[in-house]
Design a protein around this motif. Structure first.
Motif, mmCIF file in Angstrom:
data_model
loop_
_atom_site.group_PDB
_atom_site.id
_atom_site.type_symbol
_atom_site.label_atom_id
_atom_site.label_comp_id
_atom_site.label_asym_id
_atom_site.label_seq_id
_atom_site.Cartn_x
_atom_site.Cartn_y
_atom_site.Cartn_z
ATOM 1 N N TYR A 30 -19.979 13.850 -24.014
ATOM 2 C CA TYR A 30 -21.222 14.680 -25.104
ATOM 3 C C TYR A 30 -22.023 15.745 -24.335
ATOM 4 C CZ TYR A 30 -20.128 10.406 -27.691
ATOM 5 O OH TYR A 30 -19.593 9.414 -28.346
ATOM 6 N N ASP A 31 -20.994 16.698 -24.242
ATOM 7 C CA ASP A 31 -21.355 18.023 -23.661
ATOM 8 C C ASP A 31 -21.927 19.246 -24.397
ATOM 9 O OD1 ASP A 31 -19.013 18.559 -24.497
ATOM 10 O OD2 ASP A 31 -17.919 19.284 -22.741
ATOM 11 N N ARG A 32 -22.229 18.820 -25.657
ATOM 12 C CA ARG A 32 -22.832 20.002 -26.393
ATOM 13 C C ARG A 32 -24.254 19.426 -26.636
ATOM 14 N NH1 ARG A 32 -19.389 23.107 -29.585
ATOM 15 N NH2 ARG A 32 -21.465 24.371 -29.550
ATOM 16 N N LYS A 33 -25.139 20.568 -26.916
ATOM 17 C CA LYS A 33 -26.507 20.136 -26.851
ATOM 18 C C LYS A 33 -27.226 20.947 -28.210
ATOM 19 C CE LYS A 33 -28.651 18.877 -23.597
ATOM 20 N NZ LYS A 33 -29.159 17.936 -23.055
ATOM 21 N N ALA A 34 -27.988 20.194 -28.844
ATOM 22 C CA ALA A 34 -28.850 20.681 -30.008
ATOM 23 C C ALA A 34 -30.261 20.046 -30.106
ATOM 24 C CB ALA A 34 -28.071 19.894 -31.206
ATOM 25 N N VAL A 35 -31.066 20.806 -30.652
ATOM 26 C CA VAL A 35 -32.295 20.046 -30.710
ATOM 27 C C VAL A 35 -32.737 20.066 -32.445
ATOM 28 C CG1 VAL A 35 -33.098 21.209 -28.797
ATOM 29 C CG2 VAL A 35 -33.349 22.396 -31.175
ATOM 30 N N VAL A 36 -33.543 18.822 -32.228
ATOM 31 C CA VAL A 36 -34.066 18.703 -33.835
ATOM 32 C C VAL A 36 -34.790 19.533 -34.373
ATOM 33 C CG1 VAL A 36 -35.389 16.852 -35.164
ATOM 34 C CG2 VAL A 36 -33.858 15.927 -33.279
ATOM 35 N N VAL A 37 -34.732 20.112 -35.651
ATOM 36 C CA VAL A 37 -35.613 21.168 -36.338
ATOM 37 C C VAL A 37 -36.093 20.819 -37.608
ATOM 38 C CG1 VAL A 37 -34.502 22.899 -35.139
ATOM 39 C CG2 VAL A 37 -33.436 22.317 -37.273
ATOM 40 N N GLY A 38 -35.834 19.275 -37.953
ATOM 41 C CA GLY A 38 -36.370 18.809 -39.058
ATOM 42 C C GLY A 38 -35.934 17.420 -39.350
ATOM 43 N N THR A 39 -36.728 16.789 -39.662
ATOM 44 C CA THR A 39 -36.689 15.421 -40.484
ATOM 45 C C THR A 39 -37.438 15.041 -41.531
ATOM 46 O OG1 THR A 39 -36.371 14.664 -37.939
ATOM 47 C CG2 THR A 39 -37.011 12.934 -39.781
ATOM 48 N N GLU A 40 -36.391 14.598 -42.395
ATOM 49 C CA GLU A 40 -37.220 14.131 -43.904
ATOM 50 C C GLU A 40 -36.791 12.841 -44.222
ATOM 51 O OE1 GLU A 40 -37.386 16.197 -48.585
ATOM 52 O OE2 GLU A 40 -35.901 16.892 -46.847
ATOM 53 N N TRP A 41 -37.617 12.025 -44.497
ATOM 54 C CA TRP A 41 -37.426 10.607 -45.190
ATOM 55 C C TRP A 41 -37.144 10.993 -46.626
ATOM 56 C CZ3 TRP A 41 -36.867 5.899 -42.961
ATOM 57 C CH2 TRP A 41 -37.149 5.625 -41.718
ATOM 58 N N LEU A 42 -35.735 10.377 -47.074
ATOM 59 C CA LEU A 42 -35.617 10.691 -48.453
ATOM 60 C C LEU A 42 -35.700 9.495 -49.324
ATOM 61 C CD1 LEU A 42 -32.281 12.448 -48.038
ATOM 62 C CD2 LEU A 42 -34.423 13.433 -48.461
ATOM 63 N N THR A 43 -35.857 8.397 -48.820
ATOM 64 C CA THR A 43 -36.287 7.089 -49.538
ATOM 65 C C THR A 43 -37.263 6.191 -48.655
ATOM 66 O OG1 THR A 43 -34.455 5.868 -48.868
ATOM 67 C CG2 THR A 43 -33.885 7.273 -50.343
ATOM 68 N N THR A 44 -37.588 5.298 -49.269
ATOM 69 C CA THR A 44 -38.523 4.150 -48.798
ATOM 70 C C THR A 44 -37.590 3.078 -48.192
ATOM 71 O OG1 THR A 44 -38.738 2.984 -50.704
ATOM 72 C CG2 THR A 44 -40.391 4.630 -49.987
ATOM 73 N N THR A 45 -36.211 3.038 -48.434
ATOM 74 C CA THR A 45 -35.235 1.961 -47.989
ATOM 75 C C THR A 45 -34.514 2.546 -46.831
ATOM 76 O OG1 THR A 45 -33.657 2.913 -49.940
ATOM 77 C CG2 THR A 45 -35.285 1.188 -50.457
ATOM 78 N N GLY A 46 -34.843 3.730 -46.373
ATOM 79 C CA GLY A 46 -33.988 3.994 -44.981
ATOM 80 C C GLY A 46 -33.164 5.212 -44.855
ATOM 81 N N THR A 47 -33.289 6.022 -46.075
ATOM 82 C CA THR A 47 -32.248 7.238 -45.813
ATOM 83 C C THR A 47 -32.866 8.428 -45.326
ATOM 84 O OG1 THR A 47 -30.909 6.134 -47.824
ATOM 85 C CG2 THR A 47 -30.799 8.611 -47.276
ATOM 86 N N VAL A 48 -32.436 9.124 -44.258
ATOM 87 C CA VAL A 48 -32.970 10.012 -43.764
ATOM 88 C C VAL A 48 -32.178 11.284 -43.297
ATOM 89 C CG1 VAL A 48 -34.380 10.678 -41.447
ATOM 90 C CG2 VAL A 48 -34.576 8.386 -42.271
ATOM 91 N N ARG A 49 -32.646 12.375 -43.675
ATOM 92 C CA ARG A 49 -32.128 13.695 -43.560
ATOM 93 C C ARG A 49 -32.462 14.583 -42.227
ATOM 94 N NH1 ARG A 49 -31.260 17.250 -48.437
ATOM 95 N NH2 ARG A 49 -33.714 17.243 -48.326
ATOM 96 N N ILE A 50 -31.641 14.971 -41.117
ATOM 97 C CA ILE A 50 -32.022 15.161 -39.765
ATOM 98 C C ILE A 50 -31.388 16.483 -39.851
ATOM 99 C CG2 ILE A 50 -32.492 14.994 -37.524
ATOM 100 C CD1 ILE A 50 -32.537 11.822 -37.851
ATOM 101 N N ALA A 51 -31.932 17.613 -39.361
ATOM 102 C CA ALA A 51 -31.620 18.899 -39.048
ATOM 103 C C ALA A 51 -31.527 19.250 -37.780
ATOM 104 C CB ALA A 51 -32.194 20.001 -39.916
ATOM 105 N N PHE A 52 -30.460 19.766 -37.268
ATOM 106 C CA PHE A 52 -30.202 20.106 -35.889
ATOM 107 C C PHE A 52 -29.941 21.628 -35.567
ATOM 108 C CE2 PHE A 52 -29.370 15.710 -35.983
ATOM 109 C CZ PHE A 52 -30.017 14.984 -35.207
ATOM 110 N N GLN A 53 -30.376 22.391 -34.628
ATOM 111 C CA GLN A 53 -29.901 23.479 -34.146
ATOM 112 C C GLN A 53 -29.308 23.586 -32.699
ATOM 113 O OE1 GLN A 53 -30.633 26.770 -35.841
ATOM 114 N NE2 GLN A 53 -28.982 27.251 -34.314
ATOM 115 N N ILE A 54 -27.960 24.156 -32.967
ATOM 116 C CA ILE A 54 -27.248 24.108 -31.330
ATOM 117 C C ILE A 54 -27.936 25.198 -30.566
ATOM 118 C CG2 ILE A 54 -24.989 24.965 -30.583
ATOM 119 C CD1 ILE A 54 -24.679 22.576 -32.332
#
Length: 305
Positions: A30-54
């Motif tokens: 696992y030698d690639r690297k990215a950082v979190v640039v956004g997190t959005e909870w789409l539902t109250t039941t546990g669906t999350v969209r996470i954005a990453f930048q290399i």
């Protein structure tokens, strides 16, 4: 996809001399690297969209339908790894989005959903075969359950960008109205694609639910008017994938016209009575031939009583 812990990259290293000094050391792929640039909870039941930048210096290109595997140290648990299908359409800006279901027994999914902006994470990939339709495909039929919609959304975004004109139908199976999300994004696809529509099927719908009611295996077969010339995409619950695939193959669809991605229930073996019922719901009979009748005999012999 199910969270996995991959131990295949461990090896013994002697430092420096005796057996007593042999220690486990992990060689990470696992030698690639990215950082979190956004997190959005789409539902109250546990669906999350996470954005990453290399953030490493290596090229990053991916095709619709491919996946990445993330690795991180989960506090109080230890190192965890899991593959995730890429949700965002292909781009050249070094970004990617993942659609994650946060599970009560999934420490990595809980960890990822809690990460702050700028948090660095290791990954490998992308991996997996592209899922672009073939030139001879006349129409596309997509079935997804839960976050299994991720690779299909990536494909749909690509198809909109290239001006796809063939009919595309998406059927999304969810459990509750609280699980519904991405409506704005799907409506943009309706507006942007020449012939695209989608429908949501709830397995536990409220009394006033006006769309499809039931599991995809119950609601979709009657909505597929033609099997020949159709490319099928099946993603999500392995039970749905296996049952729909077995049914349409028994009706004459060639397996090369089916893309499947099982996120869980990977070894599901449907009962014969279940398959008989699903197969009977299909109204399309344009591929009913001696060959398909032979295939029917094969799956009846292999299906569980």
């Amino acid at each position: 996809m199910d969270e996995k812990r991959n131990s295949s990259s461990f090896y013994w290293r002697n430092r420096p001399a005796t057996d007593a000094q042999l220690t486990w050391t992990e060689v990470s792929r696992y030698d690639r690297k990215a950082v979190v640039v956004g997190t959005e909870w789409l539902t109250t039941t546990g669906t999350v969209r996470i954005a990453f930048q290399i953030i490493d210096d290596h090229p990053f290109d991916f095709s619709a339908g491919q996946w990445l595997a993330l690795e991180d140290e989960v506090p109080g648990v230890g190192p965890r790894r899991s593959p995730y299908c890429i949700y965002s359409p292909p781009s050249d800006d070094g970004r990617f989005d993942l659609l994650i279901r946060v599970l009560p027994d999934g420490p990595l999914s809980q960890h990822l959903a809690s990460l702050e902006i700028g948090y660095p994470i290791n990954f490998r990939g992308p991996r997996g075969r592209p899922i672009l339709p073939k030139a001879h495909d006349e129409n596309l039929v997509m079935l997804a359950t839960g976050v299994g919609i991720a690779p299909l959304y990536s494909l749909l975004g690509y198809l909109m960008r290239v001006g796809e004109t063939r009919p595309v139908r998406l059927y999304w199976g969810l459990r509750l109205t609280d699980d519904i999300c991405l409506i704005d994004e799907l409506d943009e696809l309706v507006a942007g694609l020449a012939d695209f529509s989608y429908a949501i099927s709830l397995s536990q719908p409220p009394p006033d639910w006006a769309q499809l009611r039931g599991r995809l295996t119950e609601t979709v077969p009657a909505l597929v008017p033609k099997l020949g010339g159709t490319r099928f995409y099946l993603c999500g619950n392995g039970a749905m994938v296996e049952e729909i695939e077995m049914a349409i193959v028994s009706l004459g669809v060639d397996r090369t016209s089916i893309f499947e991605e099982k996120f869980f229930n990977l070894k599901h073996l449907p009962e014969r009575s279940t398959m008989e019922a699903i197969r009977a719901r299909f109204v399309a009979d344009d591929l009913t031939t001696a060959n398909s009748r032979l295939r029917t005999q094969v799956w009846r012999a292999s299906a569980r009583e």
